[in-house]
Design an enzyme around this catalytic site. Structure first.
Site, PDB file in Angstrom:
ATOM      1  CG  ASP A  73      -2.062   1.044   1.383  1.00  0.00           C
ATOM      2  OD1 ASP A  73      -2.199   1.643   0.371  1.00  0.00           O
ATOM      3  OD2 ASP A  73      -2.273   1.140   3.172  1.00  0.00           O
ATOM      4  CG  ASN A  91      -3.076   5.258  -1.689  1.00  0.00           C
ATOM      5  OD1 ASN A  91      -3.142   4.436  -0.551  1.00  0.00           O
ATOM      6  ND2 ASN A  91      -4.657   5.687  -2.497  1.00  0.00           N
ATOM      7  CG  ASP A 135      -6.128   3.243   0.450  1.00  0.00           C
ATOM      8  OD1 ASP A 135      -4.930   2.591  -0.132  1.00  0.00           O
ATOM      9  OD2 ASP A 135      -6.703   3.283  -0.730  1.00  0.00           O
ATOM     10  CG  ASP A 194      -1.611   1.485  -3.445  1.00  0.00           C
ATOM     11  OD1 ASP A 194      -0.154   0.959  -3.619  1.00  0.00           O
ATOM     12  OD2 ASP A 194      -1.814   2.613  -2.866  1.00  0.00           O
ATOM     13  CG  ASP A 214      -7.540 -12.325 -12.473  1.00  0.00           C
ATOM     14  OD1 ASP A 214      -8.263 -13.411 -13.424  1.00  0.00           O
ATOM     15  OD2 ASP A 214      -6.970 -12.798 -11.904  1.00  0.00           O
ATOM     16  CG  ASP A 244     -12.035 -16.194 -13.121  1.00  0.00           C
ATOM     17  OD1 ASP A 244     -11.221 -16.235 -11.454  1.00  0.00           O
ATOM     18  OD2 ASP A 244     -12.901 -15.770 -12.674  1.00  0.00           O
ATOM     19  CD  GLU A 255      -9.837 -20.216 -11.333  1.00  0.00           C
ATOM     20  OE1 GLU A 255      -9.854 -20.998  -9.820  1.00  0.00           O
ATOM     21  OE2 GLU A 255     -10.421 -19.436 -11.976  1.00  0.00           O
ATOM     22  CG  HIS A 288      -6.578 -15.486  -5.589  1.00  0.00           C
ATOM     23  ND1 HIS A 288      -5.725 -16.458  -6.775  1.00  0.00           N
ATOM     24  CD2 HIS A 288      -7.999 -15.325  -6.059  1.00  0.00           C
ATOM     25  CE1 HIS A 288      -7.263 -16.337  -7.558  1.00  0.00           C
ATOM     26  NE2 HIS A 288      -7.855 -15.920  -7.341  1.00  0.00           N
ATOM     27  CG  ASP A 289      -8.502 -18.915  -5.772  1.00  0.00           C
ATOM     28  OD1 ASP A 289      -9.426 -17.842  -5.104  1.00  0.00           O
ATOM     29  OD2 ASP A 289      -9.459 -18.772  -6.719  1.00  0.00           O
TER      30      ASP A 289
END
Ligand code: GLC
Length: 565
Positions: free
Chosen positions: A22, A24, A26, A30, A99, A201, A258, A330-331
């Site tokens: 990150d 910035n 928040d 990003d 993706d 995907d 995938e 990520h899954d």
């Protein structure tokens, strides 16, 4: 013999942008955060980076629900940031892969909004809208994220739209030529911008069994997983070949699918010469231990099952094409937490797992944090979980009579949020990921496991990954590591993995003692040199490097060796 491709020698890396870096403050990762870490990736030896979705999205499924394919979500930055990322990556010899989520879009996408305004108009045909049975769904398919795969069209009593995933992810109607052309146009637009290609995907789902008929129920809810329709749907290759012809081929794009639940006899059509993709992920170990009662009660995977799954998959695939080797994404939960027995969850074990994955035939595909041995997170309360699929599975466990504490424990092990916690850059506040409040709390172990701590250390997991990656392009070994045939040896040993990589001029012997106890291993060919050793065992180096054909060497617990023979 495989036809050589530019990407074969590369090592790829997946970025989950919300959790990578990150810039910035928040609390959400990003594009500028990624730009700032390109040197890190280059230093690691990465040549291809796949970034999970950064398009405009309401984030019901963390960006896998896209409301505008042509816009960057403001949470990640701007299109200028994206252009800068592409330019900076190019300077460093890194190809960027996006993706491609085109089985479905978001319910906030303009097409869907218009379809709901008039389900019988032009945009109604962009989706699968069908009449129900007296106010009930057209058929008994259960979506992958739980509940019926059909949702009522607002304002109509007996009209439904199909969603294989969440109800906020309506499936696009690929039978409609206009939809397909819209998708190809979008793909070309991004390739024109200079991205190298796409990760596709959930792509097998684009072809439906258009009868939309009931299947035998597989749970007490009377429904059946929507995935069962894949066994009946015919003709996905026509769509995929058309997409290749019209969108990918003119740009020589890199494409990686995938794919779960595909017919293995169709592998050639996917990744063989003339296949629709360049590569697909090898999920052989990841599907182990599953039942169709939900993943909350997934079995643990034994070392033998893990190794056999890899052997089986290489046996059928390596003469056809190059699949991508992953231990996590990520899954999935963190690979070290899933595939290492508890007594192996230390640096030596993590390096062994890295070695097995990177020395097997295939494109090595790392997931952020894997290179430092990030582990699963300890969840104390279901409220700490963000992931839509974990919440559904928690409900499934409760509905089957499992108590709350037990349900949490069970979903924790497989939850997708294990991999989605912030990247652990340093021991500073929030793991050096953000100066704000991270969107998902970091793993509590970030003070012990982080990049800064491992960067200067020769014996770190990170340094071991770097050496493995470097071996892939080392002129002395590249042909063997990239193209050498993978041939299992010593298969009679359990909790052990042994294989040869037979190159044209060199042969490497890879040995992994997948347990904590020492053991003897018989060397099938005379050793010339130790190329890699995760134990750096000076006391035993001499007896290993001198080992003759048929002699035994003593391997330490979780020792991993690459030997030139
Ligand atoms: C893929 C993605 C996953 C997403 C799903 C629906 O499996 O990897 O994160 O939830 O597709 O798009």
């Amino acid at each position: 013999m495989l036809q050589k491709k530019w990407w074969h020698e590369k090592t790829a890396y997946q970025i989950y942008p919300k959790s990578f870096m990150d810039a910035n403050g928040d609390g959400v990762g990003d594009l500028r955060g990624i730009i700032g870490k390109l040197d890190y990736l280059k230093g690691l030896g990465i040549g291809i980076v796949w970034i999970s979705p950064i398009y405009q999205s309401p984030f019901v499924d963390q960006g896998y629900d896209i409301s505008d394919y042509y816009a960057i979500d403001p949470a990640f930055g701007t299109m200028e940031d994206m252009d800068e990322l592409l330019a900076e990556a190019k300077k460093r010899g890194i190809s960027i892969v996006m993706d491609l989520v085109v089985n479905h879009c978001s319910d906030k996408h303009e097409w869907f909004q218009k379809a709901m305004e008039n389900p019988f108009g032009k945009y109604g045909k962009y989706f699968y809208i069908r009449e129900g049975k007296d106010g009930n769904p057209p058929c008994n398919w259960r979506s992958y994220f739980g509940g019926s795969a059909w949702e009522k069209v607002p304002g109509y009593d007996n009209l439904f739209y199909l969603h294989m995933f969440a109800k906020e992810q309506p499936d696009l109607n690929w039978e409609n030529e206009e939809v397909r052309q819209e998708i190809y146009k979008m793909i070309r637009w991004w390739l024109e911008k200079g991205i190298a290609g796409f990760r596709l995907d959930a792509i097998i789902n684009i072809k439906k069994d258009l009868r939309f008929a009931d299947f035998p129920a597989d749970r007490e809810d009377g429904m059946c997983s929507a995935g069962v329709m894949l066994e009946h749907a015919q003709g996905v290759h026509e769509f995929l070949q058309e997409m290749k012809r019209e969108a990918f081929a003119p740009y020589d794009a890199f494409t990686i699918g995938e794919l779960f639940d595909f017919r293995i006899e169709e592998l050639e059509q996917y990744i063989g010469a003339g296949g629709c993709f360049e590569s697909i992920f090898d999920f052989a170990p990841h599907v182990l231990g599953g039942t169709n009662h939900g993943w909350f009660n997934r079995r643990e995977v034994t070392p033998d099952e893990f190794c056999d799954a890899i052997y089986r998959s290489k046996r059928v695939s390596q003469d056809i094409g190059m699949m991508a080797n992953i231990i996590e994404n990520h899954d999935e939960p963190r690979g070290v937490s899933r595939y290492l027995p508890k007594d192996g969850l230390h640096d030596t074990g993590k390096k062994m797992l890295a070695g097995i994955s990177l020395m097997s035939f295939g494109l090595p595909f790392l997931y952020q944090g894997q290179e430092i041995g990030m582990t699963n997170k300890q969840f104390h309360d279901i409220a700490e979980v963000d992931d839509i699929s974990t919440h559904d599975e928690y409900r499934v466990a409760l509905s089957r009579g499992v108590g709350k504490e037990e349900a949490l424990a069970r979903v924790s092990g497989m939850s997708r949020d294990n991999a989605r916690t912030p990247m652990q850059w340093s021991s500073e506040v929030h793991a050096g990921f953000t100066e704000g409040k991270p969107w998902l709390p970091e793993n509590e172990n970030y003070r012990e496991i982080n990049v800064a701590q491992q960067e200067g250390r020769e014996d770190s997991v990170l340094s071991f990954y770097k050496k493995l990656i470097a071996l892939r392009t080392d002129p002395a070994y590249t042909e063997c590591v990239v193209y050498g045939k993978q041939v299992p040896v010593l298969t009679e040993l359990s909790d052990f993995m042994g294989f040869l990589r037979e190159g044209r001029e060199k042969t490497l012997l890879v040995l992994a003692n997948y347990r904590s106890m020492e053991r003897e291993a018989v060397i099938p060919q005379k050793v010339k040199k130790i190329v890699m050793d995760n134990c750096e065992a000076k006391d035993t180096a001499a007896h290993i490097s001198d080992a003759k054909e048929g002699s035994s060497i003593l391997m330490k617990g979780y020792q991993f060796l690459v030997l030139e023979v």
